[in-house]
Design a protein around this motif. Structure first.
Motif, PDB file in Angstrom:
ATOM      1  N   ARG A  51      21.544   3.942  17.459  1.00 51.57           N
ATOM      2  CA  ARG A  51      20.774   5.093  16.982  1.00 51.57           C
ATOM      3  C   ARG A  51      19.921   5.673  18.114  1.00 51.57           C
ATOM      4  NH1 ARG A  51      18.656   2.648  13.228  1.00 51.57           N
ATOM      5  NH2 ARG A  51      16.576   2.212  14.063  1.00 51.57           N
ATOM      6  N   ARG A  54      22.160   7.553  20.645  1.00 55.17           N
ATOM      7  CA  ARG A  54      22.557   8.891  20.181  1.00 55.17           C
ATOM      8  C   ARG A  54      21.399   9.879  20.315  1.00 55.17           C
ATOM      9  NH1 ARG A  54      25.283   5.716  16.207  1.00 55.17           N
ATOM     10  NH2 ARG A  54      23.536   5.981  14.749  1.00 55.17           N
ATOM     11  N   ARG A  55      20.204   9.443  20.015  1.00 53.68           N
ATOM     12  CA  ARG A  55      19.048  10.330  20.122  1.00 53.68           C
ATOM     13  C   ARG A  55      18.750  10.668  21.582  1.00 53.68           C
ATOM     14  NH1 ARG A  55      13.317   8.913  19.895  1.00 53.68           N
ATOM     15  NH2 ARG A  55      12.081  10.754  19.426  1.00 53.68           N
ATOM     16  N   SER A  57      20.879  10.800  23.914  1.00 55.56           N
ATOM     17  CA  SER A  57      21.936  11.709  24.361  1.00 55.56           C
ATOM     18  C   SER A  57      21.688  13.128  23.864  1.00 55.56           C
ATOM     19  CB  SER A  57      23.295  11.206  23.860  1.00 55.56           C
ATOM     20  OG  SER A  57      23.578   9.912  24.360  1.00 55.56           O
ATOM     21  N   ALA A  58      21.299  13.248  22.596  1.00 53.52           N
ATOM     22  CA  ALA A  58      21.125  14.573  21.994  1.00 53.52           C
ATOM     23  C   ALA A  58      19.870  15.271  22.489  1.00 53.52           C
ATOM     24  CB  ALA A  58      21.091  14.449  20.476  1.00 53.52           C
ATOM     25  N   GLU A  59      18.787  14.515  22.650  1.00 55.51           N
ATOM     26  CA  GLU A  59      17.500  15.134  22.968  1.00 55.51           C
ATOM     27  C   GLU A  59      17.039  14.904  24.405  1.00 55.51           C
ATOM     28  OE1 GLU A  59      14.506  14.111  20.101  1.00 55.51           O
ATOM     29  OE2 GLU A  59      15.954  14.050  18.449  1.00 55.51           O
ATOM     30  N   GLY A  61      19.308  14.345  27.150  1.00 56.35           N
ATOM     31  CA  GLY A  61      20.321  14.608  28.167  1.00 56.35           C
ATOM     32  C   GLY A  61      21.001  13.369  28.711  1.00 56.35           C
ATOM     33  N   ARG A  63      23.540  10.756  29.774  1.00 62.00           N
ATOM     34  CA  ARG A  63      24.973  10.592  29.983  1.00 62.00           C
ATOM     35  C   ARG A  63      25.176   9.423  30.921  1.00 62.00           C
ATOM     36  NH1 ARG A  63      28.009  14.443  32.471  1.00 62.00           N
ATOM     37  NH2 ARG A  63      29.885  14.199  31.233  1.00 62.00           N
ATOM     38  N   ASP A 202      32.817  10.156  31.163  1.00 62.69           N
ATOM     39  CA  ASP A 202      32.145   9.201  30.274  1.00 62.69           C
ATOM     40  C   ASP A 202      32.456   7.793  30.762  1.00 62.69           C
ATOM     41  OD1 ASP A 202      31.039   7.665  28.295  1.00 62.69           O
ATOM     42  OD2 ASP A 202      32.328   8.395  26.681  1.00 62.69           O
ATOM     43  N   TYR A 240      19.659  11.516  32.867  1.00 60.72           N
ATOM     44  CA  TYR A 240      18.768  11.852  31.757  1.00 60.72           C
ATOM     45  C   TYR A 240      17.734  12.837  32.289  1.00 60.72           C
ATOM     46  CZ  TYR A 240      16.165   8.588  34.518  1.00 60.72           C
ATOM     47  OH  TYR A 240      15.579   7.978  35.591  1.00 60.72           O
ATOM     48  N   PRO A 333      20.929  19.738  28.915  1.00 63.36           N
ATOM     49  CA  PRO A 333      20.917  20.275  27.554  1.00 63.36           C
ATOM     50  C   PRO A 333      19.882  21.371  27.390  1.00 63.36           C
ATOM     51  CG  PRO A 333      19.799  18.153  27.637  1.00 63.36           C
ATOM     52  CD  PRO A 333      20.421  18.370  28.987  1.00 63.36           C
ATOM     53  N   ARG A 335      16.915  22.885  25.518  1.00 62.78           N
ATOM     54  CA  ARG A 335      15.895  22.246  24.669  1.00 62.78           C
ATOM     55  C   ARG A 335      14.925  23.274  24.165  1.00 62.78           C
ATOM     56  NH1 ARG A 335      13.326  17.233  27.425  1.00 62.78           N
ATOM     57  NH2 ARG A 335      12.829  16.811  25.263  1.00 62.78           N
TER      58      ARG A 335
END
Length: 335
Positions: A51, A54-55, A57-59, A61, A63, A202, A240, A333, A335
């Protein structure tokens, strides 16, 4: 690395916490460690790690990607400083970001300067960019190209290690089994390209996916990946946005050191908490530092304190970033 006493950075974020930092640090230690292995070392469930991943990665950046190490492979690297006509820098930066041979792009100097890192695949690609496309771009009014000569910090050495978020025992529990020593030159063979290409997108892709992409058996994929990492041809990197750790300000520092002190100054800066990348370069300045700060006061304190006190520094130019356009091989990303 400097042998002087080191004081690491401190995480200050209202959104992300120390567990997030530990997960990032765990990935930096072993980029392909499973969520269950990371959770066992950190004392949390694998669902919690998944969890948080995923957060991040989404918020944030996040990778995890493979990076070819140009220094060990003997490939050219250049940092470019382009002064542009006002209102054209963003367009030029975005065009450079589409090139596969650029690995980071930033806007600076009131939006009139583009900073770029480039790793040409061949001398022809280098000449095409530096002698062809950029000089023929009317809105580029000045080009300064600095070849990277020697890395003091960065690359396989990630900035996250300076937080010391993991104990030595935790790092030991996360590290993969050391592969057999690699004998021979550091290289990526043509048959390695499908493997490396997929890992560049990836680095946590599964072995069955790597097997399908390469046509090799799973055991052969595992052996070749371990050999490529052990040789230094590639390393697995954690990317990140440092803002998630409480460091929203990034800057390039262009430093002129006395030639006789270049090595000692570079090693000392490599040990500073603020430095994320330190390299010797060609050009008027002979050191370039990518550094991160909590705010402009932090930049000033560093320039007038740890950096300013180093013996052998003759000149420093600080260039804060206004915006990151590209980081590694992808845009950051929105933001």
């Amino acid at each position: 690395m400097s042998t002087t006493e080191f004081h690491g950075p401190v995480m200050e974020s209202d959104t992300f916490d120390r567990l997030d930092l530990q997960i990032l640090s765990a990935l930096e230690t072993n980029a392909r460690a499973s969520f269950s292995r990371i959770g066992a070392v950190l004392g949390v469930s694998d669902q919690t790690v998944a969890r948080r991943f995923r957060r991040l990665s989404a918020e944030g950046g996040l990778r995890v990607v493979a990076v070819r190490d140009p220094e060990l492979l003997g490939h050219d690297q250049w940092n470019l400083r382009l002064r542009c006509v006002p209102d054209t820098a963003l367009k030029i930066a975005e065009a450079l970001a589409k090139r596969p041979d650029t690995n980071w792009i930033a806007l600076a100097a009131g939006g009139t300067e583009v900073l770029a890192g480039t790793r040409p695949h061949s001398p022809g690609d280098r000449d095409d960019l530096l002698l062809g496309k950029l000089p023929r771009t009317p809105s580029v009014v000045e080009i300064r190209a600095h070849q990277l000569l020697h890395r003091f910090f960065g690359g396989p050495d990630g900035w996250l290690q300076k937080f010391r978020a993991l104990t030595d025992d935790q790092k030991a529990a996360l590290r993969p089994e050391p592969p057999a020593p690699v004998i021979g030159p550091v290289r990526i063979d043509p048959e390695d390209e499908p493997l490396v290409d997929l890992l560049e997108r990836d680095a946590r892709v599964t072995y069955p996916e790597l097997q399908r992409a390469t046509g090799r058996s799973e055991s052969a994929v595992k052996r070749r990946l371990a050999a490529l990492v052990a040789s230094g041809a590639i390393y697995l990197d954690v990317e990140y946005d440092p803002e998630i750790l409480g460091y929203p300000l990034s800057a390039s520092l262009w430093i002129t050191a006395a030639p006789a002190r270049l090595q000692s100054v570079g090693e000392a800066i490599a040990g500073h908490a603020e430095s994320a990348y330190v390299t010797a370069t060609s050009g008027v300045s002979n050191l370039m530092v990518s550094a991160v700060f909590k705010n402009t006061a932090g930049l000033y304190e560093y320039l007038s304190g740890p950096l300013g006190r180093l013996d052998g520094i003759q000149h420093v130019e600080s260039v804060p970033y206004l915006r990151r356009i590209k980081q590694l091989t992808y845009p950051p990303p929105v933001r």
